[in-house]
Design a protein around this motif. Sequence first.
Motif, mmCIF file in Angstrom:
data_model
loop_
_atom_site.group_PDB
_atom_site.id
_atom_site.type_symbol
_atom_site.label_atom_id
_atom_site.label_comp_id
_atom_site.label_asym_id
_atom_site.label_seq_id
_atom_site.Cartn_x
_atom_site.Cartn_y
_atom_site.Cartn_z
ATOM 1 N N ALA A 283 8.605 5.832 -1.341
ATOM 2 C CA ALA A 283 8.081 5.052 -0.399
ATOM 3 C C ALA A 283 9.200 3.709 0.673
ATOM 4 C CB ALA A 283 7.328 4.274 -1.167
ATOM 5 N N GLY A 284 10.203 4.829 0.067
ATOM 6 C CA GLY A 284 11.512 4.418 1.776
ATOM 7 C C GLY A 284 11.179 2.544 1.182
ATOM 8 N N VAL A 285 11.506 2.209 0.841
ATOM 9 C CA VAL A 285 11.284 0.671 0.238
ATOM 10 C C VAL A 285 12.646 0.356 -0.436
ATOM 11 C CG1 VAL A 285 9.036 0.084 0.933
ATOM 12 C CG2 VAL A 285 9.775 0.807 -1.217
ATOM 13 N N PRO A 286 13.195 -0.845 -0.407
ATOM 14 C CA PRO A 286 14.115 -1.070 -1.407
ATOM 15 C C PRO A 286 13.739 -1.474 -2.227
ATOM 16 C CG PRO A 286 14.258 -2.759 0.789
ATOM 17 C CD PRO A 286 13.172 -1.710 0.627
ATOM 18 N N LEU A 287 14.583 -1.186 -3.009
ATOM 19 C CA LEU A 287 13.995 -1.047 -5.100
ATOM 20 C C LEU A 287 13.280 -2.186 -5.603
ATOM 21 C CD1 LEU A 287 14.253 0.376 -7.754
ATOM 22 C CD2 LEU A 287 16.393 -0.399 -8.402
ATOM 23 N N GLY A 288 14.178 -3.657 -4.696
ATOM 24 C CA GLY A 288 13.580 -4.967 -5.426
ATOM 25 C C GLY A 288 12.055 -4.836 -4.766
ATOM 26 N N SER A 289 11.509 -4.340 -3.792
ATOM 27 C CA SER A 289 9.918 -4.267 -2.824
ATOM 28 C C SER A 289 9.433 -4.250 -4.550
ATOM 29 C CB SER A 289 9.590 -3.480 -1.802
ATOM 30 O OG SER A 289 10.703 -4.143 -0.873
ATOM 31 N N LEU A 290 9.737 -3.215 -5.155
ATOM 32 C CA LEU A 290 8.537 -3.294 -6.825
ATOM 33 C C LEU A 290 8.857 -4.231 -7.462
ATOM 34 C CD1 LEU A 290 9.577 -0.305 -4.785
ATOM 35 C CD2 LEU A 290 9.023 0.550 -7.573
ATOM 36 N N THR A 291 9.511 -5.140 -7.244
ATOM 37 C CA THR A 291 9.307 -6.362 -7.802
ATOM 38 C C THR A 291 8.956 -7.147 -7.592
ATOM 39 O OG1 THR A 291 11.502 -6.787 -8.448
ATOM 40 C CG2 THR A 291 11.001 -5.225 -10.354
ATOM 41 N N TYR A 292 8.713 -7.159 -6.481
ATOM 42 C CA TYR A 292 8.405 -8.729 -5.883
ATOM 43 C C TYR A 292 6.645 -8.306 -5.529
ATOM 44 C CZ TYR A 292 6.829 -11.288 -1.251
ATOM 45 O OH TYR A 292 6.179 -12.206 -0.863
ATOM 46 N N ASN B 249 0.525 -1.363 -0.133
ATOM 47 C CA ASN B 249 -0.305 -0.010 0.023
ATOM 48 C C ASN B 249 0.742 1.159 0.256
ATOM 49 O OD1 ASN B 249 -2.331 -1.110 0.287
ATOM 50 N ND2 ASN B 249 -2.700 -1.990 2.158
ATOM 51 N N ARG B 250 1.565 0.924 1.082
ATOM 52 C CA ARG B 250 3.372 1.932 0.100
ATOM 53 C C ARG B 250 3.363 2.460 -0.971
ATOM 54 N NH1 ARG B 250 5.437 0.586 4.736
ATOM 55 N NH2 ARG B 250 7.527 0.960 3.883
ATOM 56 N N ILE B 251 3.925 1.453 -1.368
ATOM 57 C CA ILE B 251 4.658 1.934 -2.768
ATOM 58 C C ILE B 251 2.985 2.190 -3.248
ATOM 59 C CG2 ILE B 251 4.831 -0.305 -4.711
ATOM 60 C CD1 ILE B 251 6.107 -1.598 -2.711
ATOM 61 N N ILE B 252 1.809 2.354 -3.172
ATOM 62 C CA ILE B 252 0.568 2.501 -4.154
ATOM 63 C C ILE B 252 0.642 3.925 -3.815
ATOM 64 C CG2 ILE B 252 -1.667 2.207 -4.672
ATOM 65 C CD1 ILE B 252 -1.074 -1.108 -4.320
ATOM 66 N N ASP B 253 0.637 4.154 -3.048
ATOM 67 C CA ASP B 253 0.270 5.691 -2.092
ATOM 68 C C ASP B 253 1.481 6.579 -2.978
ATOM 69 O OD1 ASP B 253 -1.727 4.893 -1.303
ATOM 70 O OD2 ASP B 253 -0.802 4.588 0.718
ATOM 71 N N ALA B 254 2.467 5.682 -2.413
ATOM 72 C CA ALA B 254 3.823 6.251 -2.664
ATOM 73 C C ALA B 254 4.425 6.684 -4.770
ATOM 74 C CB ALA B 254 5.131 5.809 -2.841
ATOM 75 N N ALA B 255 3.484 5.908 -5.509
ATOM 76 C CA ALA B 255 3.467 6.075 -6.902
ATOM 77 C C ALA B 255 2.476 7.898 -7.060
ATOM 78 C CB ALA B 255 2.937 4.992 -7.784
ATOM 79 N N THR C 193 7.597 8.920 -14.039
ATOM 80 C CA THR C 193 7.359 8.064 -12.652
ATOM 81 C C THR C 193 8.178 6.815 -12.826
ATOM 82 O OG1 THR C 193 4.913 8.878 -12.231
ATOM 83 C CG2 THR C 193 5.582 6.904 -11.918
ATOM 84 N N THR C 194 9.298 6.608 -12.175
ATOM 85 C CA THR C 194 10.568 5.345 -12.193
ATOM 86 C C THR C 194 10.669 4.585 -10.773
ATOM 87 O OG1 THR C 194 12.207 6.551 -11.106
ATOM 88 C CG2 THR C 194 11.943 7.024 -13.340
ATOM 89 N N HIS C 195 10.866 3.373 -10.883
ATOM 90 C CA HIS C 195 10.241 2.034 -10.455
ATOM 91 C C HIS C 195 11.570 3.500 -8.987
ATOM 92 C CE1 HIS C 195 10.096 -0.506 -12.622
ATOM 93 N NE2 HIS C 195 9.150 -1.444 -11.645
ATOM 94 N N ARG C 196 12.388 3.627 -9.475
ATOM 95 C CA ARG C 196 13.801 4.444 -8.632
ATOM 96 C C ARG C 196 12.698 4.980 -7.889
ATOM 97 N NH1 ARG C 196 18.595 2.216 -7.880
ATOM 98 N NH2 ARG C 196 19.289 1.194 -10.422
ATOM 99 N N ARG C 197 12.084 6.375 -8.141
ATOM 100 C CA ARG C 197 11.394 6.972 -7.830
ATOM 101 C C ARG C 197 9.876 6.696 -6.425
ATOM 102 N NH1 ARG C 197 11.355 11.354 -12.852
ATOM 103 N NH2 ARG C 197 13.225 12.700 -12.279
ATOM 104 N N ILE C 198 9.871 6.069 -7.243
ATOM 105 C CA ILE C 198 8.351 5.199 -6.298
ATOM 106 C C ILE C 198 9.220 4.419 -4.913
ATOM 107 C CG2 ILE C 198 6.862 3.615 -6.003
ATOM 108 C CD1 ILE C 198 6.259 4.664 -9.051
ATOM 109 N N ALA C 199 10.091 3.943 -4.963
ATOM 110 C CA ALA C 199 11.225 3.376 -3.476
ATOM 111 C C ALA C 199 11.143 3.764 -3.611
ATOM 112 C CB ALA C 199 12.486 2.725 -4.658
ATOM 113 N N ALA C 200 12.029 5.185 -3.248
ATOM 114 C CA ALA C 200 12.352 5.945 -2.602
ATOM 115 C C ALA C 200 11.426 6.619 -1.712
ATOM 116 C CB ALA C 200 13.309 7.617 -3.605
#
Length: 190
Positions: free
Chosen positions: A41-50, A14-20, A32-39
């Motif tokens: 959301a405060g999560v590791p980049l790999g979390s997005l692909t998980y 949910n934090r990833i979706i909100d951050a996106a 909008t990129t994976h890196r910007r979303i991860a940053a």
Amino acid sequence: MSTKRGANDPERRNRIIDAALEVIVEEGVHQTTHRRIAARAGVPLGSLTYYFESLSEILEEAFVHLSGRMAAEYSAALVAARTRDEACEAVVDLICGGSYADEGGVRALFEMYSYGNYNTRVHDLCRDWLFASRHSLGRHFSEPTARALDALIEGWPMHQAWERAAVDRSLVRAVVGAIVERLEGREATA
């Protein structure tokens, strides 16, 4: 009280979706990129692909979240109206501001509508949003009036976003009243 943010964080998706959605509003879908979303959301980049197979899936989920939230606000405003006059005032409120038509919400809608031109799932989401809006208005107005008011609710805030000028609430109220009177009959606004 601390927020659990480790590998088993149940709110991470949910934090990833909100951050996106925040990145979309600030930067646009095209930035909008994976890196910007991860940053954000405060999560590791790999979390997005998980949690998501692609950036497109993240964008789709962000727009699902946006449309659900906005549809709930839209519907709540009209459900609370007990009379047609109150429904007209609810329409004025939807157009003139508050959380529904704030600058970020309008920008998010611009992005959703634009992305819907190229993404089938978001296109269908935009269509469903249109029908949900009309259904909410249909509690108080005929189908032709609901269509006209919905176009006004969607269009006026977009004009305001480009003009960067305050909404003239009395003009909005007069236009809503004129549409309802013309399409529903004179007794409809009495």
